[in-house]
Design a protein around this motif. Structure first.
Motif, PDB file in Angstrom:
ATOM      1  N   CYS A 153      20.474  27.340 -17.773  1.00  0.00           N
ATOM      2  CA  CYS A 153      19.471  26.430 -18.347  1.00  0.00           C
ATOM      3  C   CYS A 153      18.043  26.814 -17.999  1.00  0.00           C
ATOM      4  O   CYS A 153      17.114  26.454 -18.734  1.00  0.00           O
ATOM      5  CB  CYS A 153      19.737  24.999 -17.886  1.00  0.00           C
ATOM      6  SG  CYS A 153      21.328  24.329 -18.416  1.00  0.00           S
ATOM      7  N   GLY A 154      17.861  27.521 -16.893  1.00  0.00           N
ATOM      8  CA  GLY A 154      16.505  27.776 -16.442  1.00  0.00           C
ATOM      9  C   GLY A 154      15.979  29.179 -16.635  1.00  0.00           C
ATOM     10  O   GLY A 154      14.782  29.416 -16.472  1.00  0.00           O
ATOM     11  N   HIS A 155      16.839  30.130 -17.005  1.00  0.00           N
ATOM     12  CA  HIS A 155      16.372  31.523 -17.021  1.00  0.00           C
ATOM     13  C   HIS A 155      15.314  31.784 -18.087  1.00  0.00           C
ATOM     14  O   HIS A 155      14.519  32.736 -17.958  1.00  0.00           O
ATOM     15  CB  HIS A 155      17.555  32.482 -17.205  1.00  0.00           C
ATOM     16  CG  HIS A 155      18.023  32.615 -18.616  1.00  0.00           C
ATOM     17  ND1 HIS A 155      17.521  33.574 -19.470  1.00  0.00           N
ATOM     18  CD2 HIS A 155      18.927  31.913 -19.333  1.00  0.00           C
ATOM     19  CE1 HIS A 155      18.099  33.466 -20.652  1.00  0.00           C
ATOM     20  NE2 HIS A 155      18.956  32.464 -20.588  1.00  0.00           N
ATOM     21  N   ASN A 156      15.251  30.958 -19.142  1.00  0.00           N
ATOM     22  CA  ASN A 156      14.210  31.169 -20.155  1.00  0.00           C
ATOM     23  C   ASN A 156      12.805  30.943 -19.611  1.00  0.00           C
ATOM     24  O   ASN A 156      11.821  31.399 -20.217  1.00  0.00           O
ATOM     25  CB  ASN A 156      14.440  30.275 -21.365  1.00  0.00           C
ATOM     26  CG  ASN A 156      15.552  30.797 -22.264  1.00  0.00           C
ATOM     27  OD1 ASN A 156      16.558  30.123 -22.489  1.00  0.00           O
ATOM     28  ND2 ASN A 156      15.384  32.014 -22.770  1.00  0.00           N
ATOM     29  N   LEU A 157      12.686  30.257 -18.480  1.00  0.00           N
ATOM     30  CA  LEU A 157      11.380  30.117 -17.833  1.00  0.00           C
ATOM     31  C   LEU A 157      10.856  31.468 -17.359  1.00  0.00           C
ATOM     32  O   LEU A 157       9.645  31.621 -17.121  1.00  0.00           O
ATOM     33  CB  LEU A 157      11.484  29.157 -16.648  1.00  0.00           C
ATOM     34  CG  LEU A 157      11.830  27.696 -16.983  1.00  0.00           C
ATOM     35  CD1 LEU A 157      12.072  26.912 -15.696  1.00  0.00           C
ATOM     36  CD2 LEU A 157      10.710  27.060 -17.792  1.00  0.00           C
ATOM     37  N   LEU A 158      11.759  32.444 -17.235  1.00  0.00           N
ATOM     38  CA  LEU A 158      11.358  33.776 -16.779  1.00  0.00           C
ATOM     39  C   LEU A 158      10.938  34.688 -17.926  1.00  0.00           C
ATOM     40  O   LEU A 158      10.486  35.813 -17.674  1.00  0.00           O
ATOM     41  CB  LEU A 158      12.526  34.431 -16.018  1.00  0.00           C
ATOM     42  CG  LEU A 158      13.095  33.646 -14.828  1.00  0.00           C
ATOM     43  CD1 LEU A 158      14.335  34.345 -14.281  1.00  0.00           C
ATOM     44  CD2 LEU A 158      12.044  33.488 -13.745  1.00  0.00           C
ATOM     45  N   ASP A 159      11.071  34.221 -19.161  1.00  0.00           N
ATOM     46  CA  ASP A 159      10.764  35.069 -20.309  1.00  0.00           C
ATOM     47  C   ASP A 159       9.360  35.659 -20.285  1.00  0.00           C
ATOM     48  O   ASP A 159       9.162  36.815 -20.699  1.00  0.00           O
ATOM     49  CB  ASP A 159      10.965  34.284 -21.616  1.00  0.00           C
ATOM     50  CG  ASP A 159      12.432  33.990 -21.897  1.00  0.00           C
ATOM     51  OD1 ASP A 159      13.291  34.607 -21.236  1.00  0.00           O
ATOM     52  OD2 ASP A 159      12.713  33.135 -22.767  1.00  0.00           O
ATOM     53  N   HIS A 176      16.758  40.984 -16.651  1.00  0.00           N
ATOM     54  CA  HIS A 176      16.300  40.003 -17.626  1.00  0.00           C
ATOM     55  C   HIS A 176      15.439  40.558 -18.754  1.00  0.00           C
ATOM     56  O   HIS A 176      15.115  39.827 -19.692  1.00  0.00           O
ATOM     57  CB  HIS A 176      15.511  38.901 -16.907  1.00  0.00           C
ATOM     58  CG  HIS A 176      15.455  37.608 -17.652  1.00  0.00           C
ATOM     59  ND1 HIS A 176      14.350  37.223 -18.404  1.00  0.00           N
ATOM     60  CD2 HIS A 176      16.361  36.603 -17.788  1.00  0.00           C
ATOM     61  CE1 HIS A 176      14.593  36.043 -18.952  1.00  0.00           C
ATOM     62  NE2 HIS A 176      15.803  35.639 -18.594  1.00  0.00           N
ATOM     63  N   TYR A 209      11.745  24.282 -25.893  1.00  0.00           N
ATOM     64  CA  TYR A 209      12.347  25.157 -24.883  1.00  0.00           C
ATOM     65  C   TYR A 209      13.718  25.658 -25.311  1.00  0.00           C
ATOM     66  O   TYR A 209      14.447  24.993 -26.034  1.00  0.00           O
ATOM     67  CB  TYR A 209      12.477  24.392 -23.564  1.00  0.00           C
ATOM     68  CG  TYR A 209      13.089  25.203 -22.455  1.00  0.00           C
ATOM     69  CD1 TYR A 209      12.361  26.181 -21.813  1.00  0.00           C
ATOM     70  CD2 TYR A 209      14.406  24.984 -22.057  1.00  0.00           C
ATOM     71  CE1 TYR A 209      12.916  26.937 -20.788  1.00  0.00           C
ATOM     72  CE2 TYR A 209      14.975  25.714 -21.035  1.00  0.00           C
ATOM     73  CZ  TYR A 209      14.223  26.707 -20.405  1.00  0.00           C
ATOM     74  OH  TYR A 209      14.781  27.448 -19.405  1.00  0.00           O
TER      75      TYR A 209
END
Length: 393
Positions: free
Chosen positions: A163-169, A187, A256
């Motif tokens: 759920c949170g890895h897209n914050l690293l995009d 990533h 998101y």
């Protein structure tokens, strides 16, 4: 392992003895068969760019739909790998489970680097394609380090990553930065320059997939013999529906979880294509919600279908997935190079068909020929448990 189970509901005795549940094999087999379609596209449609086969503005609708269907493959296979690892752990000590996961992971990584990559060198520059087999191998090794954690912690870790890895995009490193190779593997889908003129393409950045395999391991107890089939079906139906509702709400919000969708003026079809055009490399949250939600519902459907022939046939493919993977890619490469040697380049610099219909024709023609050797190997693997290396295939 029973290659042709008389019922899809695994009995307590059979599940305890082999750790195999036919519905898992059938679902895994379904995504393997779907995978064949995508690899046929890559074989006979090489002249069509695969940078974004779900681009709503430019993709052929038939190609888009096929790609959308095969999007199920990697997420379902990785989560089932986690489930299978849990079932393995119920019959082995933690140390044995860790050793198996590490060894199997290393075998998969070696196969990707030393065999599968070279299959494509005849049509591309020498490249190490770090694709799904590499990714699963890395995930298994990481999972080996995590299996001792309590189940609630595993669920929390898996959900946090997925759920949170897209914050690293926004983090995008350049090749001259020290951590670029590591980040490209984790990533950032990119190209790593290697010695001796080689390059490595990190097609499947592994970080989000680690979350998926961890969640699969955490789902493993739902398949224990003491859990009634109807209870498991109800749980997966609720889980699948919840994931699809979450996907719809987040996608409609267009915020998101993935790149925004858009309206294509004058084309309701392409607007709809944009809505379902999701990011696979690395897999966005919305991509995983949609594919894993559908996968959960498919598992329920396959369990309720019982011992129908089509389900038993799919279970054969799913009972020897790595063998089928290696077999069909090898056959496709041999077919391609044979066609190129006979007819030469037909589309630019490659041999390719001009009409996607021919891809579907090849798909229908190859399923049965690939089934029989896969069934043979599945029987061999089941009957020769004294051959230790077979379990790594």
């Amino acid at each position: 392992m029973a290659v042709h189970p008389s019922t899809l509901e695994a009995s307590t005795e059979e599940s305890a003895r082999t750790g195999r549940i036919a519905s898992i094999d059938a679902l895994r087999g379904l995504v393997m068969v779907l995978m064949l379609l995508d690899h046929l596209r890559e074989t006979w449609f090489l002249h069509v760019s695969v940078a974004d086969p779900v681009d709503a503005r430019t993709a052929l609708p038939a190609l888009y739909l096929a790609r959308l269907a095969v999007s199920l493959c990697a997420p379902v296979f990785v989560v089932l790998t986690g489930v299978a690892a849990y079932l393995f752990s119920t019959r082995h000590t933690p140390a044995e489970t860790r050793a198996y996961l590490v060894k199997r992971g290393l075998v998969l990584m070696a196969l990707e680097v030393f065999y599968l990559s070279e299959l494509y060198w005849g049509v591309a520059s020498p490249t190490l394609w770090l694709q799904v087999i590499w990714c699963i191998g890395v995930c298994m090794i990481v999972l080996a380090a995590l299996i001792g954690l309590p189940r609630p912690v595993l669920v929390a870790v898996g959900l946090l990553i997925v759920c949170g890895h897209n914050l690293l995009d926004p983090i995008q490193l350049q090749p001259d930065q020290p951590l670029f190779p590591v980040w490209a593997m984790l990533h950032q889908r990119d190209v790593i320059v290697l010695p001796f003129g080689l390059v490595a393409k990190t097609t499947y950045p592994v970080f989000p997939w680690i979350g998926v395999i961890v969640l699969g391991f955490a789902l493993g107890p739902w398949f224990l013999p003491g859990i009634a089939t109807r209870t498991r079906e109800r749980r997966f139906a609720m889980l699948g529906c919840a994931m699809l509702v979450a996907f719809a709400l987040l996608r409609l919000g267009n915020g998101y979880g993935d790149k925004p969708w858009f309206v294509v003026d004058g084309s309701a079809l392409r607007t709809g294509m944009s809505f379902f055009a999701l990011t696979k490399y690395p897999p966005a949250l919305l991509f995983l919600l949609l594919t894993l939600g559908i996968g959960a519902l498919l598992l329920v459907v396959l369990e309720r279908m019982g011992d129908r022939p089509v389900v038993a046939a799919l279970a054969v493919f799913g009972g020897a997935p790595l063998f089928f993977y290696l077999l069909h890619l090898t056959v496709l490469r041999l077919l391609y190079h044979g066609a190129f040697a006979i007819w030469g380049a037909t589309q630019g610099t490659v041999f390719a068909v001009a009409d996607y219909t021919w891809v579907l024709v090849w798909y229908a023609a190859l399923i049965a020929p690939l089934y029989f050797p896969t069934a043979w190997f599945s029987r061999l693997k089941a009957s020769r448990r004294d051959i230790a290396w077979l379990k790594y295939l």
